[in-house]
Design a protein around this motif. Structure first.
Motif, PDB file in Angstrom:
ATOM      1  N   ALA A   1       0.657  -1.186  -0.015  1.00 35.56           N
ATOM      2  CA  ALA A   1      -0.096   0.155   0.015  1.00 35.56           C
ATOM      3  C   ALA A   1       1.046   1.204   0.085  1.00 35.56           C
ATOM      4  CB  ALA A   1      -1.006  -0.090   1.208  1.00 35.56           C
ATOM      5  N   GLY A   2       2.319   1.066   0.259  1.00 37.24           N
ATOM      6  CA  GLY A   2       2.946   2.577   0.232  1.00 37.24           C
ATOM      7  C   GLY A   2       2.935   2.978   1.511  1.00 37.24           C
TER       8      GLY A   2
ATOM      9  N   ALA B   1      10.070   0.308  -4.390  1.00 36.24           N
ATOM     10  CA  ALA B   1       8.764   0.078  -4.061  1.00 36.24           C
ATOM     11  C   ALA B   1       8.121  -0.543  -5.136  1.00 36.24           C
ATOM     12  CB  ALA B   1       8.080   1.621  -3.691  1.00 36.24           C
ATOM     13  N   ASP B   2       8.282  -0.559  -6.314  1.00 35.13           N
ATOM     14  CA  ASP B   2       7.827  -1.614  -7.169  1.00 35.13           C
ATOM     15  C   ASP B   2       7.935  -3.025  -7.329  1.00 35.13           C
ATOM     16  OD1 ASP B   2      10.245  -1.700  -8.309  1.00 35.13           O
ATOM     17  OD2 ASP B   2       9.882  -0.641 -10.054  1.00 35.13           O
ATOM     18  N   GLU B   3       8.446  -3.391  -6.254  1.00 32.54           N
ATOM     19  CA  GLU B   3       8.764  -4.587  -5.681  1.00 32.54           C
ATOM     20  C   GLU B   3       7.548  -5.478  -5.280  1.00 32.54           C
ATOM     21  OE1 GLU B   3      12.232  -6.208  -3.840  1.00 32.54           O
ATOM     22  OE2 GLU B   3      13.736  -4.828  -4.913  1.00 32.54           O
ATOM     23  N   TYR B   4       6.977  -4.354  -4.490  1.00 35.08           N
ATOM     24  CA  TYR B   4       5.623  -4.987  -3.824  1.00 35.08           C
ATOM     25  C   TYR B   4       4.237  -4.116  -4.416  1.00 35.08           C
ATOM     26  CZ  TYR B   4       9.400  -5.675  -0.353  1.00 35.08           C
ATOM     27  OH  TYR B   4      10.161  -6.298   0.247  1.00 35.08           O
ATOM     28  N   ASN B   5       4.510  -3.335  -5.261  1.00 31.99           N
ATOM     29  CA  ASN B   5       3.366  -2.712  -6.048  1.00 31.99           C
ATOM     30  C   ASN B   5       3.840  -2.041  -7.151  1.00 31.99           C
ATOM     31  OD1 ASN B   5       1.032  -1.361  -6.853  1.00 31.99           O
ATOM     32  ND2 ASN B   5       0.492  -0.904  -4.812  1.00 31.99           N
TER      33      ASN B   5
ATOM     34  N   GLY C   1       9.801   4.765  -6.112  1.00 27.03           N
ATOM     35  CA  GLY C   1      10.689   5.152  -5.280  1.00 27.03           C
ATOM     36  C   GLY C   1      11.482   4.120  -4.138  1.00 27.03           C
ATOM     37  N   LEU C   2      12.684   4.476  -3.723  1.00 25.04           N
ATOM     38  CA  LEU C   2      13.238   3.666  -2.803  1.00 25.04           C
ATOM     39  C   LEU C   2      13.071   3.852  -1.237  1.00 25.04           C
ATOM     40  CD1 LEU C   2      15.949   1.817  -3.442  1.00 25.04           C
ATOM     41  CD2 LEU C   2      17.426   3.593  -2.492  1.00 25.04           C
ATOM     42  N   TRP C   3      12.834   2.613  -0.948  1.00 18.70           N
ATOM     43  CA  TRP C   3      12.336   2.365   0.763  1.00 18.70           C
ATOM     44  C   TRP C   3      13.451   1.663   1.311  1.00 18.70           C
ATOM     45  CZ3 TRP C   3       7.115   3.612   2.916  1.00 18.70           C
ATOM     46  CH2 TRP C   3       6.405   4.436   1.893  1.00 18.70           C
TER      47      TRP C   3
END
Length: 424
Positions: free
Chosen positions: A219-220, A285-289, A294-296
């Motif tokens: 969900a970010g 972030a696109d690894e999950y959605n 962006g970098l988390w």
């Protein structure tokens, strides 16, 4: 604060209460039940220390508690609609960037065995295993205030597996056994579906599980979730090598890794602790959605008590570059729900529910949530009316808000023409 400011405050309070009653009344098909619900709200906000049916009835001038008992029992209305109404009402005033969704539980001590969900279970309210109900709550916490926006009664397996207990307590057929973390995940899902503006989720160790972590990453949303000392943490992808349990990692940190920060103000001033933050990995972030960018950063936040060195641990997920001060702020917001529980119990009768049914519990608690949200809204709006030169008398304003309007019982109540048949 000058007398004019106090008059403004009282006018704000009175107008807000009347508007809230109008919205509350929309839930009920019959005007008499709407009137009884408005009187119920008056009782919660009134000066009586016990918010039992008889006490509320006496304050309202009723011969007995039957009208208000009907609101919790015989009448037909959906407590979940009120729950969502409370959420939307609170957010109109309290929504703010950087808000935190805090999920926690509280106990409702009981003596008998018939109240829905009651059993011998641990509650922090008593600090031990005792006979109680457990309610899981979500609170919205921002720099503008705090309000409960979701709740659910936890049903132990001893309840969900016994049809006779379910029937006696009117538990809906759709309600099966769900763990507390599963309840929390459902609350997060409802908050996201409602487009509720929040950036973070904070919980204690009971709710820090993999499902919730993945749910929030998809969900970010950032999180600061309580972790156990024995939980394993490992670094990877260009981060300094770290591996071991949370406790082992903490004890291996160099003295300069710790910094003293406040987790917010408490009753005795700043809540100071020593903190350390260990970054474990940077992930896209696109690894999950696939719709997020962006970098988390995945990390471990550690808190050390100044007096005895006691350690607490938190699994974190945040945008890369987030400072430790921000993570500490988010973790510190968990105190807001503890304060809210105390206020709701001591001032608003959260634990004074005399019903035994599933829907009775949720109706009572939802009405208390409405009263609490109204207090948060009035406080925030009143603060915008208070000029700097009037701050010296701010204590009067806080007593008016936190004391929950001792004048409430003297103000015009909703019409008292509800039916007065005895409880069924």
């Amino acid at each position: 604060m000058t007398g004019v400011a106090i008059e403004q405050m009282l006018e704000l309070w009175c107008v807000e209460l009347r508007q809230v009653k109008v919205h509350l009344g929309s839930l009920f098909a019959h005007p008499s039940v709407a009137a009884s619900a408005a009187t119920f709200l008056d009782g919660l906000l009134g000066p009586e220390r016990r918010k039992t049916g008889w006490m509320r009835a006496e304050a309202a001038g009723d011969p007995g508690p039957w009208r208000q008992q009907a609101v919790l029992g015989r009448s037909h209305w959906d407590a979940d609609v009120l729950r969502d109404m409370v959420r939307d009402y609170a957010l109109e005033t309290l929504a703010s960037p950087g808000a935190v969704l805090v999920i926690d539980e509280t106990g409702f001590l009981k003596q008998g065995q018939h109240s829905c969900g009651v059993g011998r279970q641990y509650t922090g309210s008593a600090g031990k295993i005792t006979n109680c109900q457990i309610g899981v709550f979500a609170a919205y916490v921002s720099d503008k205030g705090c309000a409960f926006i979701d709740r659910q009664l936890y049903l132990p397996k001893d309840w969900t597996s016994k049809p006779e207990r379910r029937t006696a307590a009117q538990v809906p057929d759709s309600i099966g056994f769900v763990t507390k973390p599963e309840i929390a995940a459902q609350m997060i899902e409802r908050a996201i579906a409602a487009n509720m503006p929040f950036d973070w989720v904070s919980t204690d160790t009971v709710y820090s599980v993999g499902r919730i972590e993945m749910q929030l990453r998809r969900a970010g949303k950032g999180y600061v979730l309580g972790a156990h000392a024995s939980d394993q943490f490992n670094s990877w992808i260009d981060k300094p090598e770290v591996a071991g349990t949370a406790e082992q990692i903490a004890k291996a940190l160099a003295p300069e890794a710790w910094t003293r920060l406040s987790a917010g103000d408490g009753t005795k001033g700043a809540r100071l602790y020593d903190w350390a933050y260990v970054e474990l990995a940077d992930l896209e972030a696109d690894e999950y959605n696939e719709h997020l960018t962006g970098l988390w950063t995945r990390g471990l936040l550690i808190r050390r008590t100044l007096s005895d060195g006691d350690l607490a641990f938190f699994s974190t997920w945040c945008r890369a570059g987030t400072l430790i001060e921000e993570l500490v702020r988010v973790e510190g917001q968990r105190w807001a729900i503890e304060d809210a529980f105390e206020t709701a119990k001591t001032e608003l009768g959260l634990t004074h529910n005399e019903t035994r049914s599933w829907h009775g519990w949720h109706r009572h608690v939802s009405l208390v949530m409405l009263a609490f949200a109204m207090m948060a809204v009035v406080r925030q709006r009143a603060n915008t009316l208070t000029s700097p030169q009037k701050r010296s008398d701010e204590a009067k304003l806080r007593r008016l808000c936190d004391g929950l309007s001792r004048k409430s019982a003297a103000w015009p109540h909703a019409s008292g023409n509800a039916g007065s048949s005895p409880p069924s």
